[in-house]
Design an enzyme around this catalytic site. Structure first.
Site, PDB file in Angstrom:
ATOM      1  N   ASP A 130      -1.326  -8.074   3.392  1.00  0.00           N
ATOM      2  CA  ASP A 130      -1.069  -9.030   2.292  1.00  0.00           C
ATOM      3  C   ASP A 130      -0.357  -8.348   1.119  1.00  0.00           C
ATOM      4  OD1 ASP A 130      -3.190  -7.479   1.343  1.00  0.00           O
ATOM      5  OD2 ASP A 130      -4.519  -9.163   0.917  1.00  0.00           O
ATOM      6  N   GLU A 131      -0.345  -7.008   1.119  1.00  0.00           N
ATOM      7  CA  GLU A 131       0.223  -6.289  -0.032  1.00  0.00           C
ATOM      8  C   GLU A 131       1.732  -6.480  -0.153  1.00  0.00           C
ATOM      9  OE1 GLU A 131      -1.422  -2.449  -0.887  1.00  0.00           O
ATOM     10  OE2 GLU A 131      -3.251  -2.913   0.215  1.00  0.00           O
ATOM     11  N   TYR A 153       3.662   2.263  -0.319  1.00  0.00           N
ATOM     12  CA  TYR A 153       3.038   1.811   0.934  1.00  0.00           C
ATOM     13  C   TYR A 153       3.463   0.378   1.259  1.00  0.00           C
ATOM     14  CZ  TYR A 153      -0.423  -0.698   3.683  1.00  0.00           C
ATOM     15  OH  TYR A 153      -1.017  -1.531   4.598  1.00  0.00           O
ATOM     16  N   LYS A 157       5.744  -1.345   4.428  1.00  0.00           N
ATOM     17  CA  LYS A 157       5.280  -2.402   5.330  1.00  0.00           C
ATOM     18  C   LYS A 157       6.213  -3.615   5.244  1.00  0.00           C
ATOM     19  CE  LYS A 157       2.139  -2.340   7.718  1.00  0.00           C
ATOM     20  NZ  LYS A 157       2.020  -1.800   9.101  1.00  0.00           N
TER      21      LYS A 157
END
Ligand code: TYD
Length: 341
Positions: A130-131, A153, A157
C-alpha cells in the site's frame, strides 16, 4: 509436475507463511531465496524435509539460474515475494532496493516472458504494498489511484508494479499485481514495528515509537494475506491490480499499548518495558489505508482475523519460538536505522 508453484523470497516472513498454506493445499512448492539478512531457515523448518518442498538458493537477478529453474519445474505460478522491505534500511542503502526490487523484478519479467511463450497458462503474481500510494491523510486508496511513493523503498515497489503492468500490456504476459497493507504475524523480522515491540517486551527493553506515535497503519494478519493470494491465483484476472487490506487502522501508540497489555498477561515484563518516543523517521508517512472493495466483490475474499486475536497469536508464537531469534544478527534487531544520511 502439474501443480508446481514457485515462491521467491520464501525464507522471509510472508513467503514462508505462504509456502505453508500452499503445501497444505497440495501444491509442490519451489522456494527461491538468495539468503539475505532477513532470510531464516527457522521459518521453513516445519516443511524442510517434505517431498513436495524444494529449496534453491538463487537471486532473482540471476537470469541463467532462473531460466533453468523455470524450464525444469514449469510452474503454474510464480509468487514474487523476493524484496527488500524495510523503509529505514532504504533510507540508508537505497541502492540495494533498486537492485532487488527493480532490477530483480525486471530480470524475473524477462525470464518469465521467455518461459511464457511455451507455457501460456503460467502466471506471475507480483506482491506489492500500500506504500506505493504514499501518505493517505483521508479516505482509502483505490486500485486506480495515483502512485506517490515517499520512501526509496516505496518508490522501488512502485517502479516494479509499473514494470509488471508494462509487460502485461506490451508482451501479453499473464501477471497480476497485489498491493497489501502492513502485515504482522509469526516469522516477521523484528526490525518491523510489531515483532520489535514483542522482542523488547520479552527482553525488558524500551518500546521506541517514532515521533509522537500517532502514525496510522492498516494491520492485516499474514494468514489473511496469504489466503487472498491463493484466491487471486485461482480466480484473479490477468493484468489487474488488487488491494488487500483488513480495514483495521490503528496508530502505533495504540498498537504498543495493546501489545504491552498482552505481554503482561503472558510473561512477567521487566521494569524497562515502557513506551519511549524517539526521533522521527525522515519522510515518515502519516497514514496508509486501502479500499479493498474490489477483491471483496470480485473474488469474495475478506480478511477475518481481528486485531486483538491476531496480536495475541503473534505474541505467543514469538514466545514459544525464541530460537527464531538465535538465527538473526542481534544488531539487525536492535540498531536504529534511517538516521544517518
Ligand atoms: P514498519 O514496521 O517499519 O512498517 P512501515 O513503515 O513499512 O509501515 O513501521 C510501522 C510503523 O511503526 C511506522 O509508522 C513506523 C513505526 N515504527 C516505530 O514507531 N518504531 C519502530 O521501532 C519501528 C520499526 C517502526
Amino acid at each position: 509436475m502439474k501443480k508446481n508453484v514457485i515462491v521467491t523470497g520464501g525464507l522471509g516472513f510472508i513467503g514462508s507463511n505462504l509456502i505453508k498454506l500452499l503445501l497444505k493445499k497440495n501444491f509442490k512448492v519451489i522456494n527461491i531465496d538468495k539468503i539475505s539478512y532477513s532470510s531464516n531457515f527457522y521459518n521453513t523448518k516445519d516443511f524442510n524435509v517434505k517431498k513436495n518442498y524444494k529449496f534453491i538458493k538463487c537471486n532473482i537477478n540471476n537470469s541463467k539460474k532462473i531460466n533453468n529453474i523455470l524450464n525444469k519445474y514449469k510452474p503454474l505460478c510464480i509468487f514474487n515475494l523476493a524484496a527488500e522491505t524495510h523503509v529505514d534500511r532504504s533510507i540508508d542503502s537505497p541502492k540495494e532496493f533498486i537492485e532487488s526490487n527493480i532490477l530483480g523484478v525486471f530480470n524475473l519479467l524477462e525470464c518469465f516472458k521467455k518461459f511464457s511463450k511455451k507455457n501460456k497458462k503460467s502466471r506471475l503474481i507480483h506482491i506489492s504494498t500500500d506504500e506505493v500510494y504514499g501518505d493517505i491523510l483521508k479516505n482509502r486508496s483505490k486500485e486506480n489511484d495515483t502512485y506517490k511513493p515517499s520512501s526509496p523503498y516505496a518508490a522501488t515497489k512502485a517502479s516494479s508494479d509499473h514494470l509488471v503492468y508494462s509487460y502485461v500490456r506490451t508482451y501479453k504476459i499473464n501477471a497480476i499485481v497485489t498491493n497489501c497493507s502492513n502485515n504482522y504475524g509469526p516469522r516477521q523480522h523484528p526490525e518491523k514495528l510489531i515483532p520489535k515491540i514483542i522482542y523488547n517486551c520479552i527482553n525488558n527493553k524500551n518500546v521506541p515509537l517514532y515521533g509522537d506515535g500517532k502514525n496510522s497503519r492498516e494491520w492485516i494478519y499474514v494468514d489473511d494475506h496469504c489466503n487472498a493470494l491463493l484466491k487471486i491465483f485461482k480466480s484473479g484476472k490477468n493484468g489487474e491490480f488488487y488491494n488487500i487490506g483488513s480495514n483495521l487502522n490503528q496508530n502505533n501508540l495504540n498498537i504498543a499499548k495493546l501489545l504491552i497489555k498482552i505481554a503482561k498477561t503472558k510473561i512477567e515484563t521487566g521494569k524497562n518495558v515502557k513506551i519511549k518516543f524517539v526521533k522521527d523517521r525522515p519522510g515518515h508517512d502519516f497514514r496508509y489505508a486501502l479500499n479493498s472493495n474490489k477483491i471483496k466483490k470480485k473474488l469474495g475474499w475478506k480478511s477475518s482475523t481481528g486485531l486483538k486475536k491476531g496480536l495475541e497469536k503473534t505474541f505467543e508464537w514469538y514466545l514459544n519460538n525464541q530460537n527464531y531469534y538465535s538465527k538473526l544478527k542481534k544488531t539487525d534487531i536492535t540498531k536504529r536505522l534511517g538516521q544517518k544520511y
